[in-house]
Enzyme design. Sequence first.
Site, PDB file in Angstrom:
ATOM      1  N   PRO A   1       0.841  -1.085   0.004  1.00  0.00           N
ATOM      2  CA  PRO A   1      -0.046  -0.064   0.106  1.00  0.00           C
ATOM      3  C   PRO A   1       0.752   1.285   0.081  1.00  0.00           C
ATOM      4  O   PRO A   1       1.942   1.437   0.619  1.00  0.00           O
ATOM      5  CB  PRO A   1      -0.878  -0.313   1.270  1.00  0.00           C
ATOM      6  CG  PRO A   1      -0.950  -1.729   1.375  1.00  0.00           C
ATOM      7  CD  PRO A   1       0.404  -2.116   1.027  1.00  0.00           C
ATOM      8  N   CYS A   2       0.240   2.131  -0.629  1.00  0.00           N
ATOM      9  CA  CYS A   2       1.189   3.526  -0.727  1.00  0.00           C
ATOM     10  C   CYS A   2       0.394   4.788   0.170  1.00  0.00           C
ATOM     11  O   CYS A   2       0.782   5.815  -0.008  1.00  0.00           O
ATOM     12  CB  CYS A   2       1.314   4.087  -2.448  1.00  0.00           C
ATOM     13  SG  CYS A   2      -0.533   4.389  -3.121  1.00  0.00           S
ATOM     14  N   THR A   3      -0.767   4.233   0.775  1.00  0.00           N
ATOM     15  CA  THR A   3      -1.512   5.085   1.436  1.00  0.00           C
ATOM     16  C   THR A   3      -0.737   6.157   2.486  1.00  0.00           C
ATOM     17  O   THR A   3      -0.969   7.415   2.273  1.00  0.00           O
ATOM     18  CB  THR A   3      -2.487   4.411   2.549  1.00  0.00           C
ATOM     19  OG1 THR A   3      -3.138   3.321   1.595  1.00  0.00           O
ATOM     20  CG2 THR A   3      -3.562   5.346   2.763  1.00  0.00           C
TER      21      THR A   3
ATOM     22  N   LEU B   1       2.476   6.892   1.821  1.00  0.00           N
ATOM     23  CA  LEU B   1       3.582   7.009   1.174  1.00  0.00           C
ATOM     24  C   LEU B   1       3.541   8.190   0.020  1.00  0.00           C
ATOM     25  O   LEU B   1       4.586   8.953  -0.006  1.00  0.00           O
ATOM     26  CB  LEU B   1       4.443   5.820   0.601  1.00  0.00           C
ATOM     27  CG  LEU B   1       4.895   4.875   1.549  1.00  0.00           C
ATOM     28  CD1 LEU B   1       5.398   3.658   1.119  1.00  0.00           C
ATOM     29  CD2 LEU B   1       6.197   5.472   2.361  1.00  0.00           C
TER      30      LEU B   1
END
Length: 394
Positions: free
Chosen positions: A77-79, A81
């Site tokens: 997940p890039c949430t 970042l």
Amino acid sequence: MTISQGTPLTTASLFSGIAGIELGLTAAGVSHTTWFCERWEPARAVLRDRFPEVEVKDDVTSLDDFGGASLVTAGFPCTDLSQAGRTSGLDGVNSGLVIGVLEKVAGHRPDWVLLENVPNMLHLGRGAAMGRIIDNFEAAGYTWAYRVVDSRFTGLAQRRRRVFLLASRVQDPARILLGEDSGSAPSPDVARAFGFSWTEGNRGVGWAVGATPTLKGGTTVRVASPPAVWLPQKEVGWQIVRPSIEAAEVLQGFSPGWTALAPERDRWKLMGNAVSVPVARWLGERLAQREGLTEPMEGGVLLVDGDRWPTAAYGTPDGRRWRVEVSDFPRLPRTEDLQELGSLLARHGSEPLSLRATKGFRDRLLRSNLRYEGAFMAALDAHVDHMSSGRTTS
């Protein structure tokens, strides 16, 4: 063309989404997926529909091991970042899940690990997230390489920059990931379409020539915010449009209708979170040639403590790390793979951008100090007038 050497790598897929990585690797003949692991139900529904013979696990934290897989993939997940996210880094509850994965990597030692995420992870907190990931790989005895690539190098009409990190305990992956470079971005011979982000307009436009800006899941949870496209040659009312979800699927390299089982708002998030299939196929083609890519990487500048993470680098378990000067475009796309954005929208669908969205973007742009073409502003004005009048065209 499929390039294959040896037996495909048995693959455990984590944070699987809708299987963009696995589709690309399989198309290259380098991977056989033994199971997926994905917790979000809309994505799980797509996986069950498209891969009925493959088990779909639901909790990465409950995995005991990787089932003997030789390759572990994780588009985590890039949430926490991304610039649009919470920017909590790997201390965030979602992006931080990758640390648990790396602990399992150290314990079970698969031959290969492939990670994918947003370029902001190289900069957030002076690169703390990337530093923590690489420290974990080095402590586990892995050699590693990473690179930022733009999906347009495969011919996709979407500007999408992502970091891919390949680590191995059996081979130096630097030549595989960094050994090709075109040196420049392809440019359309004739630009008939221009992508932009209608949710912007204050500090940026997201302008892309012959392509859309990056597809995103939404400005807030489950609120779709697909990019917009200016088609100067179309009639007023159809000059400012947004792609259909099927067009978005094709812009990511999936077949149209790939996510049809999910609600439309979820489909946009699924596509925004997905890995571009042709990029994963390129990686797979490079991996398939791994037996012939064992020579040491030449060149590079040794990184020292305090240096910022570059867009491409490689390193060894003893802590030595090198910067490499390569572009975001490993290859130039083949002519047959090039997507022409206007034609793609005509085939797979688009709809006029709403009056509210167009007017909001236009007004923000007018108040900003951003530069833009006069013809573009005239097209926005005409679209606002057209949509205000309630006229429709076919």
